[in-house]
Design a protein around this motif. Structure first.
Motif, PDB file in Angstrom:
ATOM      1  N   ASP A  59       1.023  -1.242  -0.160  1.00 31.33           N
ATOM      2  CA  ASP A  59      -0.202   0.125  -0.030  1.00 31.33           C
ATOM      3  C   ASP A  59       0.735   1.360   0.036  1.00 31.33           C
ATOM      4  OD1 ASP A  59      -1.907   1.999   0.672  1.00 31.33           O
ATOM      5  OD2 ASP A  59      -2.427   0.991   2.400  1.00 31.33           O
ATOM      6  N   SER A  61      -0.339   4.489  -0.436  1.00 35.26           N
ATOM      7  CA  SER A  61      -1.397   5.498  -0.126  1.00 35.26           C
ATOM      8  C   SER A  61      -0.819   6.519   0.489  1.00 35.26           C
ATOM      9  CB  SER A  61      -2.698   5.149   0.492  1.00 35.26           C
ATOM     10  OG  SER A  61      -2.435   4.787   1.653  1.00 35.26           O
ATOM     11  N   ASP A 103      -1.490   0.087  -6.714  1.00 37.06           N
ATOM     12  CA  ASP A 103      -1.585   0.968  -7.850  1.00 37.06           C
ATOM     13  C   ASP A 103      -1.379  -0.071  -9.121  1.00 37.06           C
ATOM     14  OD1 ASP A 103      -1.894   3.845  -7.137  1.00 37.06           O
ATOM     15  OD2 ASP A 103      -0.238   3.478  -6.141  1.00 37.06           O
ATOM     16  N   CYS A 106       1.505  -1.244 -12.422  1.00 44.06           N
ATOM     17  CA  CYS A 106       2.323  -0.476 -12.407  1.00 44.06           C
ATOM     18  C   CYS A 106       3.793  -0.590 -12.613  1.00 44.06           C
ATOM     19  CB  CYS A 106       2.379   0.614 -10.849  1.00 44.06           C
ATOM     20  SG  CYS A 106       2.767  -0.310  -9.748  1.00 44.06           S
ATOM     21  N   SER A 133       3.365   5.606  -8.916  1.00 42.31           N
ATOM     22  CA  SER A 133       2.371   5.364  -7.953  1.00 42.31           C
ATOM     23  C   SER A 133       1.409   6.686  -7.982  1.00 42.31           C
ATOM     24  CB  SER A 133       3.173   5.215  -6.580  1.00 42.31           C
ATOM     25  OG  SER A 133       2.106   5.133  -5.593  1.00 42.31           O
ATOM     26  N   ALA A 134       0.312   6.269  -7.954  1.00 46.61           N
ATOM     27  CA  ALA A 134      -0.807   7.349  -7.919  1.00 46.61           C
ATOM     28  C   ALA A 134      -1.384   7.500  -6.351  1.00 46.61           C
ATOM     29  CB  ALA A 134      -2.080   6.873  -8.637  1.00 46.61           C
ATOM     30  N   THR A 136      -3.255   5.066  -4.365  1.00 48.83           N
ATOM     31  CA  THR A 136      -4.234   4.825  -4.201  1.00 48.83           C
ATOM     32  C   THR A 136      -4.698   3.752  -2.848  1.00 48.83           C
ATOM     33  OG1 THR A 136      -6.412   3.444  -5.213  1.00 48.83           O
ATOM     34  CG2 THR A 136      -4.411   2.464  -5.512  1.00 48.83           C
ATOM     35  N   SER A 137      -5.906   4.132  -2.316  1.00 49.33           N
ATOM     36  CA  SER A 137      -6.124   3.345  -1.269  1.00 49.33           C
ATOM     37  C   SER A 137      -7.219   2.211  -1.420  1.00 49.33           C
ATOM     38  CB  SER A 137      -6.833   4.262   0.099  1.00 49.33           C
ATOM     39  OG  SER A 137      -5.711   5.234   0.416  1.00 49.33           O
ATOM     40  N   VAL A 138      -7.191   1.946  -2.664  1.00 48.39           N
ATOM     41  CA  VAL A 138      -8.271   0.886  -3.092  1.00 48.39           C
ATOM     42  C   VAL A 138      -7.568  -0.437  -3.396  1.00 48.39           C
ATOM     43  CG1 VAL A 138     -10.086   0.327  -5.144  1.00 48.39           C
ATOM     44  CG2 VAL A 138      -9.798   2.597  -4.274  1.00 48.39           C
ATOM     45  N   ASP A 170     -12.109   1.521  -0.794  1.00 46.33           N
ATOM     46  CA  ASP A 170     -12.855   0.757  -1.729  1.00 46.33           C
ATOM     47  C   ASP A 170     -14.647   1.043  -1.884  1.00 46.33           C
ATOM     48  OD1 ASP A 170     -11.167  -1.893  -3.162  1.00 46.33           O
ATOM     49  OD2 ASP A 170     -10.477  -1.179  -1.098  1.00 46.33           O
TER      50      ASP A 170
END
Length: 243
Positions: A59, A61, A103, A106, A133-134, A136-138, A170
């Motif tokens: 993760d 994020s 992400d 990637c 990396s963006a 994301t927390s998804v 999510d």
């Protein structure tokens, strides 16, 4: 003919400058690999008699990587890499490792490679925050990719280890956690920070909490435990709290 320089005397290029590392430097690199860390992981044992696959999912994020984020030891990648490297020194082609990120897909994703010194060169490229990396927390997209990898290696005993604070964004986090519990293999959640209430993760998931008072090496020990779960004669060192 070598022309004189105004800065330095002329000289032939050494093998270092020509791009070929001399044997002495290679040996120095190998000697520097081992254990320049303030913790021990224990004995990795011998390679598993059956094929194995460990998928490490990270993760990246903002709640983990940001200032004051939930990576309490600020070294999840370095410690994970150390654990992989210790096992790879005594690894085999029957054992595989892979790296995914929230992400995914990637540039930091690494498909399954053998847990050997050669395979470690490829794994190392994924054991760092991806440049694309963006944050994301998804979880669901990368979880689906992990499931697909596990299904591509049905003869392997698969472990998914997730390093996250599990502050998921999510659309249906409860459904995603149910899918995580149904993963075709073992699941080990390395929970970064202390914000996740007890009982959020399904009961069949192994949970290792990493908090601000965890000692250096706690993340490495968690990853090492999953890497050696199916190996013969392994004896991970138990983590101890800071005094």
């Amino acid at each position: 003919m070598i022309l004189p320089s105004r800065l330095l005397p002329g000289a032939l290029l050494s093998c270092q400058l020509a791009g070929a590392a001399p044997a002495s430097l290679i040996e120095q690199e190998r000697a520097a690999e081992p254990d320049a860390v303030p913790y021990e992981l224990g004995d990795p044992g011998n390679p598993s008699p059956t094929p194995t696959l460990l998928i490490a999912l990270f993760d990246d994020s903002g709640s983990v990587t940001g200032r004051g984020g939930n990576d309490p030891l600020s070294g999840r990648y370095a410690e994970a890499e150390h654990a992989f490297r210790v096992v790879a020194r005594r690894g085999s082609r029957r054992e595989r490792g892979a790296v995914l990120h929230f992400d995914s897909p990637c540039r930091g994703d690494v498909p399954p490679v053998s847990l050997t010194r050669r395979g470690m060169r490829r794994l190392r490229a994924g054991l760092r925050e991806p440049r694309d990396s963006a944050g994301t927390s998804v979880l669901e997209p990368s979880l689906q990719r992990a499931v697909a990898l596990a299904r591509r290696y049905p003869q392997h005993a698969t472990t998914l280890i997730i390093l996250s604070d599990f502050l998921l964004l999510d659309a249906e986090p409860g459904q995603v956690l149910s899918e995580l519990a149904a993963f075709p293999g073992a699941v080990h959640a390395v929970v970064l920070g202390s914000h996740l209430p007890d009982g959020v993760l399904p009961g069949n998931i192994t949970v290792t909490p990493i908090s601000w008072d965890s000692p250096p090496g706690a993340v490495a020990q968690a990853v090492f435990a999953s890497l050696t779960a199916f190996r013969d004669g392994s004896s991970p060192t138990a983590s101890s709290a800071n005094p």
